[in-house]
Design a protein around this motif. Structure first.
Motif, mmCIF file in Angstrom:
data_model
loop_
_atom_site.group_PDB
_atom_site.id
_atom_site.type_symbol
_atom_site.label_atom_id
_atom_site.label_comp_id
_atom_site.label_asym_id
_atom_site.label_seq_id
_atom_site.Cartn_x
_atom_site.Cartn_y
_atom_site.Cartn_z
ATOM 1 N N ALA A 33 3.702 55.641 -2.094
ATOM 2 C CA ALA A 33 5.164 55.652 -2.197
ATOM 3 C C ALA A 33 5.771 56.880 -1.538
ATOM 4 C CB ALA A 33 5.573 55.580 -3.661
ATOM 5 N N LEU A 34 5.049 57.997 -1.512
ATOM 6 C CA LEU A 34 5.508 59.220 -0.858
ATOM 7 C C LEU A 34 4.512 59.601 0.225
ATOM 8 C CD1 LEU A 34 6.609 61.392 -3.927
ATOM 9 C CD2 LEU A 34 8.000 59.829 -2.557
ATOM 10 N N GLN A 35 5.034 59.909 1.410
ATOM 11 C CA GLN A 35 4.163 60.300 2.523
ATOM 12 C C GLN A 35 4.357 61.781 2.818
ATOM 13 O OE1 GLN A 35 6.453 57.272 3.818
ATOM 14 N NE2 GLN A 35 5.277 56.397 2.142
ATOM 15 N N LEU A 36 3.378 62.568 2.402
ATOM 16 C CA LEU A 36 3.424 64.014 2.628
ATOM 17 C C LEU A 36 2.827 64.362 3.992
ATOM 18 C CD1 LEU A 36 2.298 64.950 -0.928
ATOM 19 C CD2 LEU A 36 4.304 65.971 0.135
ATOM 20 N N PRO A 37 3.339 65.407 4.635
ATOM 21 C CA PRO A 37 2.733 65.844 5.895
ATOM 22 C C PRO A 37 1.284 66.288 5.693
ATOM 23 C CG PRO A 37 4.872 66.894 5.535
ATOM 24 C CD PRO A 37 4.493 66.228 4.247
ATOM 25 N N ALA A 38 0.528 66.287 6.770
ATOM 26 C CA ALA A 38 -0.867 66.724 6.701
ATOM 27 C C ALA A 38 -0.937 68.150 6.187
ATOM 28 C CB ALA A 38 -1.512 66.621 8.080
ATOM 29 N N GLN A 84 11.932 67.013 -0.592
ATOM 30 C CA GLN A 84 12.834 65.878 -0.456
ATOM 31 C C GLN A 84 12.194 64.831 0.441
ATOM 32 O OE1 GLN A 84 16.723 66.824 1.101
ATOM 33 N NE2 GLN A 84 17.384 64.700 1.219
ATOM 34 N N PHE A 85 12.315 63.557 0.017
ATOM 35 C CA PHE A 85 11.835 62.416 0.780
ATOM 36 C C PHE A 85 13.000 61.439 0.965
ATOM 37 C CE2 PHE A 85 8.487 64.241 -1.730
ATOM 38 C CZ PHE A 85 7.355 64.241 -0.920
ATOM 39 N N ASP A 86 12.977 60.630 2.024
ATOM 40 C CA ASP A 86 14.018 59.625 2.168
ATOM 41 C C ASP A 86 13.683 58.401 1.311
ATOM 42 O OD1 ASP A 86 12.226 57.966 3.570
ATOM 43 O OD2 ASP A 86 13.081 58.414 5.532
ATOM 44 N N ARG A 87 14.533 57.408 1.342
ATOM 45 C CA ARG A 87 14.366 56.260 0.444
ATOM 46 C C ARG A 87 13.108 55.451 0.731
ATOM 47 N NH1 ARG A 87 19.471 53.142 0.456
ATOM 48 N NH2 ARG A 87 18.242 51.697 -0.801
ATOM 49 N N LYS A 90 9.416 58.829 3.169
ATOM 50 C CA LYS A 90 9.052 59.727 4.260
ATOM 51 C C LYS A 90 9.526 61.144 3.951
ATOM 52 C CE LYS A 90 9.676 60.465 9.233
ATOM 53 N NZ LYS A 90 10.333 59.956 10.465
ATOM 54 N N PHE A 91 8.661 62.131 4.165
ATOM 55 C CA PHE A 91 9.002 63.523 3.905
ATOM 56 C C PHE A 91 10.160 63.961 4.790
ATOM 57 C CE2 PHE A 91 8.552 68.096 4.693
ATOM 58 C CZ PHE A 91 8.475 68.589 3.401
ATOM 59 N N VAL A 92 11.164 64.626 4.184
ATOM 60 C CA VAL A 92 12.335 65.102 4.914
ATOM 61 C C VAL A 92 12.304 66.616 5.079
ATOM 62 C CG1 VAL A 92 14.861 65.286 4.897
ATOM 63 C CG2 VAL A 92 13.753 63.158 4.135
ATOM 64 N N ARG A 93 12.166 67.343 3.966
ATOM 65 C CA ARG A 93 12.227 68.799 4.043
ATOM 66 C C ARG A 93 11.779 69.410 2.718
ATOM 67 N NH1 ARG A 93 18.559 70.603 3.042
ATOM 68 N NH2 ARG A 93 19.088 68.920 1.595
ATOM 69 N N PRO A 131 24.778 68.968 -2.429
ATOM 70 C CA PRO A 131 24.029 67.991 -1.620
ATOM 71 C C PRO A 131 23.509 68.552 -0.298
ATOM 72 C CG PRO A 131 25.960 66.951 -2.586
ATOM 73 C CD PRO A 131 26.078 68.425 -2.873
ATOM 74 N N GLN A 132 24.088 69.652 0.178
ATOM 75 C CA GLN A 132 23.600 70.270 1.414
ATOM 76 C C GLN A 132 22.457 71.259 1.169
ATOM 77 O OE1 GLN A 132 27.117 70.018 0.744
ATOM 78 N NE2 GLN A 132 26.830 68.062 1.832
ATOM 79 N N GLY A 133 22.118 71.481 -0.103
ATOM 80 C CA GLY A 133 20.998 72.345 -0.423
ATOM 81 C C GLY A 133 21.365 73.784 -0.693
ATOM 82 N N ARG A 134 22.664 74.084 -0.861
ATOM 83 C CA ARG A 134 23.094 75.445 -1.167
ATOM 84 C C ARG A 134 23.147 75.665 -2.676
ATOM 85 N NH1 ARG A 134 26.957 74.033 3.203
ATOM 86 N NH2 ARG A 134 28.213 73.088 1.539
#
Length: 339
Positions: A33-38, A84-87, A90-93, A131-134
């Motif tokens: 369900a979640l794809q983390l970077p290598a 954070q992942f998208d819906r 996929k890993f976002v940041r 929502p912008q992460g501040r």
């Protein structure tokens, strides 16, 4: 003696019968369900939450080379990370990297306008991100030092009537924007603030009576402003009105840990009977309930495979039939589809 034994037997049979009569709910766990970077991995998952766009946020205890438990404040940080992942998973940041308030992940929640709230059990802080992460608001304050070994707990755990926390675990809001913090492991209380972070009141102390807690593992607020508290050590969920007056308790869910209430027209309460980290092979199921405390079904059990649970700490239930479950014991998030 005979009467006493008969009473115990009758109680045991009643419990077994009630358990057997609870319907098993069919469900599936979505693979990968979640794809983390290598090279990036989840640790113990303290919190998982989704926003209105379906983005997924995970607050996890991953460790960090700069953390030094028991030292001065400037060096004790960085022990947890926020992803954070998208819906689609996929890993976002990564958000808040090396934040001064990140040490031991307790929970992450998203409020009705998509602000992100992070609760950290060791820094004793609740951090609000827009929502912008501040970072836009802080509740609580990191202690000047972290004694090792920890000082033994004294008193009844009621805590101070301020926003100085001792091992907070969760955060929730009512329709007016009032903020409720589960100051749950050290102080065994719930603290209420207005929408601007001004302290209003707190209630609770350590004990077994009405309005007392062994701990407050998680909280949730319904559409009427009632506050639901997972008092796992006393094996119950306690319900209070918006000002902290005790209303009722649900004692049919075992070691209540993770809580979540859907925002639908007919809201549903999900409660995890989380198996403790030192007894991982028992319990573990999640209950689906009405807000009056009646159980409509249950699903899952303790274990390590998909559709099994290892110390569930967080449940996200933005929709009734799609859940995200964060596990401390299995170092993962499961996306569940309820049938």
């Amino acid at each position: 003696m005979k009467h006493f034994l008969n009473t115990l037997l009758a109680a045991a049979l009643l419990s077994i019968t009630a358990t057997a009569q609870t319907p098993e709910i069919r469900f599936d766990s979505v693979p990968n369900a979640l794809q983390l970077p290598a090279g990036l991995y989840l640790g113990e998952v303290g919190g998982v939450a989704t926003n209105s766009r379906g983005d997924i946020f995970v607050y996890t205890r991953t460790g960090h080379p700069t953390i030094t438990i028991g030292s001065a404040r400037p060096f004790a940080h960085g022990g947890s990370r926020l992803f954070q992942f998208d819906r689609t998973g996929k890993f976002v940041r990564e958000m808040g990297k090396d934040s001064y308030g990140f040490m031991v992940a307790a929970q992450v929640r998203v409020d009705p306008v998509d602000n992100l709230w992070v609760v950290d059990e060791m820094t004793n802080m609740v951090m609000k991100f827009d929502p912008q992460g501040r970072v836009v608001m802080l509740l609580g304050r990191k202690a000047e030092s972290v004694p090792v070994p920890a000082r033994p707990s004294t008193g009844d755990g009621a805590g101070q009537s301020t926003d100085l926390f001792d091992s907070p675990t969760d955060v929730a809001w009512d329709a007016a924007g009032n903020i409720f913090v589960a100051d749950g492991m050290g102080n065994a209380r719930i603290a209420k603030f207005d929408k601007d972070g001004k302290f209003i009141k707190s209630w609770g102390k350590r004990g077994t009576g009405q309005g007392e807690f062994a701990n407050v593992r998680s909280i949730a607020v319904d559409g009427q402003g009632n506050v639901y508290a997972a008092d796992g050590g006393n094996k119950r969920v306690q319900v209070f009105d918006n000002n902290g007056a005790f209303k009722t308790a649900f004692t049919n869910v075992g070691d209540a840990h993770g809580l979540c209430i859907t925002k639908s027209a007919n809201p549903v309460l999900y409660v995890s009977n989380s198996n403790p980290p030192n007894d991982i092979d028992h319990d573990g199921e999640i209950y689906k309930m009405k807000l009056d405390g009646s159980i409509t079904g249950k699903f899952g059990r303790a274990g390590k495979l998909p559709k099994e649970f290892g110390t569930v700490n967080a449940i996200d239930c933005r929709t009734e039939n799609t859940l995200y479950v964060g596990e401390i014991g299995n170092l993962r998030v499961q996306k569940l589809i309820i049938h």
